[in-house]
Design a protein around this motif. Structure first.
Motif, short mmCIF file in Angstrom:
data_model
loop_
_atom_site.label_atom_id
_atom_site.label_comp_id
_atom_site.label_asym_id
_atom_site.label_seq_id
_atom_site.Cartn_x
_atom_site.Cartn_y
_atom_site.Cartn_z
N UNK A 283 40.26 57.73 3.58
CA UNK A 283 39.17 57.23 4.91
C UNK A 283 38.77 58.69 5.93
N UNK A 284 37.27 59.10 6.04
CA UNK A 284 37.19 59.80 6.88
C UNK A 284 36.74 59.73 8.26
N UNK A 285 37.31 59.57 9.73
CA UNK A 285 37.55 58.39 10.63
C UNK A 285 36.83 59.35 11.34
N UNK A 286 36.27 59.41 13.04
CA UNK A 286 36.35 60.15 13.86
C UNK A 286 36.97 60.43 14.44
N UNK A 287 38.18 60.44 14.30
CA UNK A 287 39.83 60.49 14.95
C UNK A 287 40.05 62.46 15.39
N UNK A 288 40.57 62.53 16.10
CA UNK A 288 40.93 64.05 16.46
C UNK A 288 42.07 64.24 15.69
N UNK A 289 42.45 65.87 15.65
CA UNK A 289 43.66 65.89 15.16
C UNK A 289 44.98 65.90 14.97
N UNK A 290 45.49 65.85 16.55
CA UNK A 290 46.86 65.00 17.15
C UNK A 290 46.48 64.06 17.80
N UNK A 291 47.25 63.01 18.04
CA UNK A 291 47.28 62.14 18.44
C UNK A 291 47.44 62.24 19.60
N UNK A 296 43.75 62.49 24.72
CA UNK A 296 43.11 63.01 26.01
C UNK A 296 41.53 62.99 25.60
N UNK A 297 40.66 62.94 23.91
CA UNK A 297 40.10 63.27 24.59
C UNK A 297 38.63 61.87 23.58
N UNK A 298 39.68 61.05 23.17
CA UNK A 298 39.32 59.91 22.40
C UNK A 298 38.22 59.43 21.12
N UNK A 299 38.32 59.04 20.09
CA UNK A 299 37.96 59.01 18.74
C UNK A 299 35.81 59.04 18.48
N UNK A 300 35.56 59.12 17.75
CA UNK A 300 33.99 59.81 17.92
C UNK A 300 33.52 58.19 17.14
N UNK A 301 33.73 56.86 16.78
CA UNK A 301 32.85 55.67 16.37
C UNK A 301 31.24 56.48 15.78
N UNK A 302 31.12 57.03 16.64
CA UNK A 302 29.23 57.25 15.94
C UNK A 302 29.44 57.84 15.06
N UNK A 303 30.34 58.70 13.96
CA UNK A 303 30.52 59.35 13.03
C UNK A 303 31.47 58.89 12.17
N UNK A 304 32.49 57.80 12.19
CA UNK A 304 33.46 57.28 12.07
C UNK A 304 32.98 56.31 10.76
N UNK A 305 33.55 56.34 9.56
CA UNK A 305 33.08 55.62 8.47
C UNK A 305 33.37 54.32 8.98
N UNK A 306 35.16 53.93 9.15
CA UNK A 306 35.83 53.00 9.14
C UNK A 306 35.22 52.31 10.12
N UNK A 307 34.65 52.71 11.22
CA UNK A 307 34.01 52.01 12.45
C UNK A 307 32.94 51.47 11.74
N UNK A 308 31.98 52.08 11.18
CA UNK A 308 30.93 51.38 10.13
C UNK A 308 30.85 50.35 9.92
N UNK A 309 32.59 50.47 8.51
CA UNK A 309 33.17 49.27 8.17
C UNK A 309 32.94 47.84 8.76
N UNK A 310 33.23 48.26 10.29
CA UNK A 310 32.98 46.96 11.71
C UNK A 310 31.92 47.08 12.22
N UNK A 311 30.62 47.70 11.79
CA UNK A 311 29.60 47.48 12.51
C UNK A 311 28.60 47.05 11.26
N UNK A 312 28.83 46.82 9.79
CA UNK A 312 28.44 46.47 8.88
C UNK A 312 28.63 45.43 8.15
#
Ligand code: TRP
Length: 371
Positions: A283-291, A296-312
């Motif tokens: 699945x497509x996530x709002x995660x960054x390229x490397x751990x 350092x920067x954190x993920x982006x739940x607003x664009x993350x399809x996995x987060x949407x599954x939790x939300x919906x």
């Protein structure tokens, strides 16, 4: 950015829900309206709290009538062209909640005629078979057979047709073209079809011989049908149907909604645990390229399809949802673990759903309306 297209047959591009409210001429569901619902239901479903149902027509009128003792009924439906995926369940779950809280009847239309007419490669036998297969998914959600009436357009045609032609007589080809964008190359069945989808919006009034308010929960892509119905039903002496509209459940791939036409974009209720694991892993996530970057920067739940599954769907608890979001943004929660936890939740849900779905075969007849 791809141009936004939202019709009953196509949803494409970046969806701007505010623009849909303006263009379709619907009303936003306000906090005041939610409070009014809560007065009757005691609590609010998370689909309402989170604005996943975001728009309506005449929902305030439905509540006015209800408060006067004039009970409404519910109507929704499904175009049986494929197995059911999790995105389809979202409006049905709210419908079930509304049925329970307001103790009202539900008509559930299976438009096997529509899917035969609109899908090149589907036979009528296949869409009719899928109507009953998909009905099992509806029943598995726990609807009460004493208050829930499911029907295939084909198998309930004798009742529906005599009402549908009354709608059809009031609908000109030029209106159908303007509302649905039909071309001369569309077949005449496609042009007629919206008349069938209008019928359950007044069927209870026909049966009772008096006007009964109707509330229709649906994904906003179906709106064109009900704009037509709201225009024509008063001319036949019926109320305009009221509506409550949901957003689209985003697909697992980048952009777009879940779509049965790309099986990788959606989790079907018939998927095996292996298929689910694979789809979530990809699945497509709002995660960054490397751990390191993620930390350092954190993920982006607003664009993350996995987060949407939790939300919906999979995290009904608002506090815990907030925790997921904030630990993601802080770089504490990695996509790997987030996907892992979600996978287990989905597998568990689907396994249970499949059991209920098989049990539903035995009681299917109790739900089905026939002529
Ligand atoms: N046309 C809808 C679809 O393709 C099925 C449908 C029929 C429906 N009646 C409805 C959906 C009422 C929502 C509300 O899925």
């Amino acid at each position: 950015m791809a141009r936004m297209i939202v019709t009953p047959w196509e949803v494409r591009g970046e969806i701007d829900y505010e623009r849909l409210i303006r263009e379709f001429g619907t009303q936003r569901i306000t906090p005041e309206l939610l409070e009014r619902i809560k007065k009757h239901t005691g609590e609010l479903h998370f689909l309402l709290r989170r604005g996943i149902f975001f728009s309506h027509r005449d929902l305030d009128w439905i509540l006015d009538e209800y408060e006067k003792g004039n009970r409404f009924y519910l109507y929704t439906g499904r175009g049986p062209s494929e197995n059911v995926h999790i995105g389809h369940l979202v409006p049905w779950i709210l419908t079930k909640w509304l049925q329970d809280k307001f103790d009202v009847k539900l008509y559930f239309q299976m438009t096997d005629d529509e899917k035969f007419l609109f899908k090149k490669n589907l036979t009528l036998e296949e869409t009719n078979r899928l109507a009953y297969e998909n009905a099992l998914d509806v029943i598995a959600l726990g609807f009460d057979h004493r208050k829930t009436f499911i029907f295939s357009d084909i198998d309930y045609a004798k009742t529906l047709y005599r009402e549908a032609i009354k709608v059809a007589k009031r609908l000109t080809l030029s209106t159908a073209k303007a509302v649905f964008g039909f071309k001369n190359s569309n077949n005449v069945g496609e042009i007629f079809f919206t008349s069938m989808q209008a019928v359950p919006a007044f069927l209870e009034s026909v049966k009772q011989g008096r006007n009964v308010p109707c509330l229709i929960p649906y994904g906003i892509d179906q709106d064109a049908h009900f704009r037509v119905a709201r225009d024509i039903l008063p001319k036949l002496g019926f109320y305009k149907p009221a509506a409550i509209h949901s957003k689209f459940f985003p697909g697992l791939l980048k952009g777009g909604k879940m779509s049965a036409s790309d099986p990788r974009s959606a989790i079907f209720t018939t998927d095996s645990p292996e298929e689910i694991r694979k789809k979530v892993a990809n699945a497509f996530t709002g995660g960054r390229d490397t751990i390191e970057e993620q930390r350092k920067l954190g993920g982006r739940p607003e664009i993350c399809s996995v987060f949407k599954y939790y939300e919906f769907f999979f995290e009904p608890d608002d506090e815990r949802l907030k925790e997921i979001s904030s630990s993601c943004k802080k770089g504490e929660r990695t996509c790997g673990e987030c996907k892992q936890i979600l996978t287990e939740k989905i597998v568990k849900f689907v396994e249970e759903h499949q059991k209920k779905r098989e049990k539903a075969r035995k009681v299917l007849d109790k739900f089905i309306l026939r002529d």
